[in-house]
Enzyme design. Structure first.
Site, PDB file in Angstrom:
ATOM      1  N   LYS A  25      -4.195   3.805   2.715  1.00  0.00           N
ATOM      2  CA  LYS A  25      -5.343   3.122   2.110  1.00  0.00           C
ATOM      3  C   LYS A  25      -6.394   4.132   1.656  1.00  0.00           C
ATOM      4  CE  LYS A  25      -4.275  -0.944   4.846  1.00  0.00           C
ATOM      5  NZ  LYS A  25      -4.481  -1.580   6.167  1.00  0.00           N
ATOM      6  N   GLU A  32       3.151  -3.881  15.746  1.00  0.00           N
ATOM      7  CA  GLU A  32       4.609  -3.930  15.708  1.00  0.00           C
ATOM      8  C   GLU A  32       5.161  -3.448  17.052  1.00  0.00           C
ATOM      9  OE1 GLU A  32       6.352  -4.509  12.673  1.00  0.00           O
ATOM     10  OE2 GLU A  32       4.463  -4.828  11.618  1.00  0.00           O
ATOM     11  N   LYS A  90       0.817  -1.224   0.000  1.00  0.00           N
ATOM     12  CA  LYS A  90       0.000   0.000   0.000  1.00  0.00           C
ATOM     13  C   LYS A  90       0.839   1.257   0.000  1.00  0.00           C
ATOM     14  CE  LYS A  90      -0.240  -1.538   4.589  1.00  0.00           C
ATOM     15  NZ  LYS A  90      -0.527  -2.861   5.016  1.00  0.00           N
ATOM     16  N   ILE A  96     -10.403  -8.349   1.872  1.00  0.00           N
ATOM     17  CA  ILE A  96     -11.737  -7.872   1.488  1.00  0.00           C
ATOM     18  C   ILE A  96     -11.739  -7.433   0.035  1.00  0.00           C
ATOM     19  CG2 ILE A  96     -13.588  -6.236   1.970  1.00  0.00           C
ATOM     20  CD1 ILE A  96     -12.313  -5.732   4.692  1.00  0.00           C
ATOM     21  N   GLY A 127      -6.879  -5.823   3.038  1.00  0.00           N
ATOM     22  CA  GLY A 127      -6.372  -7.199   3.065  1.00  0.00           C
ATOM     23  C   GLY A 127      -7.181  -8.104   2.157  1.00  0.00           C
ATOM     24  N   GLY A 172      -3.395 -10.194   7.757  1.00  0.00           N
ATOM     25  CA  GLY A 172      -3.204 -11.623   8.004  1.00  0.00           C
ATOM     26  C   GLY A 172      -2.631 -12.288   6.775  1.00  0.00           C
TER      27      GLY A 172
END
Lengths: 405, 405
Positions: free
Chosen positions: A200, A185, A100, A131, A129, A298
């Protein structure tokens, strides 16, 4: 058909796994052909990996392999991914990506290069992700004037907010759990400060409205100022706090785009999106509101979106998809503070009469343990600049936008 | 590019409106060309309609017009839509439709005919109205083995159930309001008995798993047996009753597909779908659960999906989309009663001890005003055949499936 994967991290290794574990169904989806992972680019060594014979550290091995027509770039970051992708597109290979940052920063150049070379540059996995959102937005809603978009675009912050809302955890406690679970993170800045969501938003805005929007044009505020007191007041108004990316269309030369915490009322489809899930709500002039929900990150979900793009490239070897956007400009994304009207949640050290002297119409909220010198309220609809003018002189603790999605 | 519309009812007139009111943006989505409604087929007269010069009552006027390359069929019903569509496809015209009855009954023949003639037969609007689902299912989720699908596929019944759940109305009261609002027909059978949802299940199952599923193969139960007592018991278990179409994949030669009321727990994305909205949840082996939400009917939402298909055909004039399914067979859809395991809600004239004598593990529910001789409970997981064996001899009032979506 031979495919290369660049970057064997979480997503890249997922791409190889998805291609291999779906070898039976992929040919049906392509219309006959199989997919074969022929090369994997990574600077690290994977001596025990079953694909060890496919690894290379030299990008040219992929660039110069004429049999490789499709490359999945899952390296992340702008460099060297940009340079590699440009070279691949110029060499007549289609590239698909989950990156992205690269699409948000360099999408325009990459799409133009793909077009010039008659190949595809696809990036379904870069937003939401797993979707499906890029195709629905560009194809299924093609007969709509998009009026606006609002999305829960970052799973980490949604997880933290869910823990705060449902378990009464503080931000710090919730962040710690997110880190323990591997959702956040060690340095959580990109997530909690909204930078990931910002990228995004740029991609969604560019696609929906046809001009490149850059991260620097999108005002971005994270969730670090959200407290349990805010959560509690807003619960009393039947709402929840979500980190939203919002885009509003005014005209082909004027949009607003911003990332911030926002109050979402419980009737909205966005309110019930919990944990690391994402959702994107698109408002079209003909269709009304449609909403896409699923895992926003994921390994396998994201990889499945990358591989869907690979399959699409394999179906479109002879012909480019009509897809992309044009150049942006400096004045295109206007300051939402003076252009977008909405209600606001305000928490302040003040009395109710002080509030009603400044605002004609407010809805007061309450919470357990509310101090006698604290008020919280929802204003009527106004710009943020107007809000701050009105609040001038008041001891404000926090303000949060209220979304109309 | 010239387009014809067959059937000038709610959806058909919406198609004309959407094409005309989006004349500025459609060329950008196609890649240059404009769309022009050249002919409208309808047997009725529309003397005051601004498009009066475009009307014809003779199908051959469209069939024989060589400039018309794309036809939107919004007539509904199998006849004469099937005959017309076959002739158009054979004449080398692409056809798009909102006609779920036709696709569910005759999709296989129409898709094969389209393929043979190098044209497209598209039907995004036939499932979920304006919700993008066909492309997401076939393209975006192409790298997934679909494990199952569950959908709220009928807006009328969802409206009725919402009124029962939220306002405490009886089925008859809620139906009356749905009729007054124009959501339900005077004869509401197709909606309330589940037939409409059944057709959409057929289309989704055919697309997702590659073999035609016919309405006669899908066990269908409507919502007429749902009472406020059931609603109340299930609310006490944090659930709601929805009319769901469910599809479960076992193997390429074996699926289950059925339409019935189902208990959905409040954590599910399907639970928050209210009023006339629809939602379709798809479970993929890689992506997990993704959910598509939006208006499942209505003039402009449905029309916008039809026009998106027209745009797609206009983009694909030289090349067919790879898309469709193969022949079904009689044994393909197995009896869910002996094949699908799930928990069940049961309401009966019985005592708790009678229940625990028959079921090892149940969760008892309660409601206000519960008679002392009535029990309601949720069983553990079993087939419906097994359930009925166990219930044998008990004075059962109602049973409802509990979904795992």
């Amino acid at each position: 058909m031979k495919v290369a994967v660049m970057g064997y991290g979480t997503v890249g290794s997922g791409v190889v796994e998805v291609i291999e574990s779906h070898a039976d169904i992929i040919p049906k989806r392509i219309g006959g052909d199989t997919l074969e992972v022929a090369k994997i680019l990574d600077l690290r060594d994977f001596p025990d990996d079953p694909h060890r014979d496919l690894f290379t550290k030299d990008f040219n091995d992929i660039l110069n392999d004429e049999e490789i027509k499709i490359v999945a770039e899952t390296m992340g970051g702008v460099n060297p991914a940009f340079d590699f992708t440009m070279k691949l597109l110029c060499a007549g290979k289609s590239v698909v990506t989950s990156n992205k940052e690269l699409v948000a920063q360099k999408g325009l150049e990459l799409l133009e290069t793909a077009k010039k070379n008659g190949v595809n540059y696809l990036f379904e996995a870069s937003v939401g992700g797993g979707i499906p959102i890029i195709r629905p937005l560009t194809q299924c809603l093609a007969a709509n004037r998009i009026e606006g978009i609002a999305g829960i675009l970052n799973g980490t912050t949604n997880f933290i907010l869910t823990m705060m809302i449902e378990k009464g955890m503080s931000f710090d406690e919730a962040l710690k759990i997110a880190q323990d679970k591997g959702y956040a993170e060690k340095d959580p800045t990109a997530d909690v400060e909204g930078h990931d969501a910002c990228r995004k938003v740029c991609i969604l805005a560019s696609l929906a409205f046809g001009k490149h929007v850059y991260p620097s044009q999108v005002e971005t505020e994270g969730i670090t100022n959200i407290t349990l007191e805010d959560v509690s007041y807003i619960a009393s108004a039947n709402g929840v706090i979500k980190l939203l990316g919002q885009i509003k269309y005014f005209s082909d030369d004027k949009i607003a785009a911003f990332v911030s915490p926002a109050v979402v009322y419980n009737g909205s489809q966005l309110a019930s999106v919990k944990d690391v899930f994402n959702a994107i709500l698109v408002r079209g002039d003909a269709v009304g509101d449609v909403c896409f929900y699923g895992p926003g990150a994921g390994k396998l979900p994201t990889a499945s979106a990358v591989v869907a793009d690979v399959i699409d490239c394999a179906k479109h070897t002879e012909r480019r998809k009509i897809f992309g956007w044009g150049a942006g400009d400096e004045d295109y994304v206007v300051d939402y503070r003076s252009n977008v009207e909405m209600p606001f949640y305000v928490r302040a050290k003040a009395s109710a009469s002080e509030v009603t002297a400044k605002f004609s119409e407010v809805k007061f909220l309450s919470r357990k343990g509310q101090p006698s010198d604290e008020v919280a309220f929802i204003t009527d609809v106004m710009t943020e600049n107007k809000l701050f003018q009105k609040l001038d002189g008041m001891d404000v603790i926090n303000t949060i936008k209220v979304t109309n999605y």
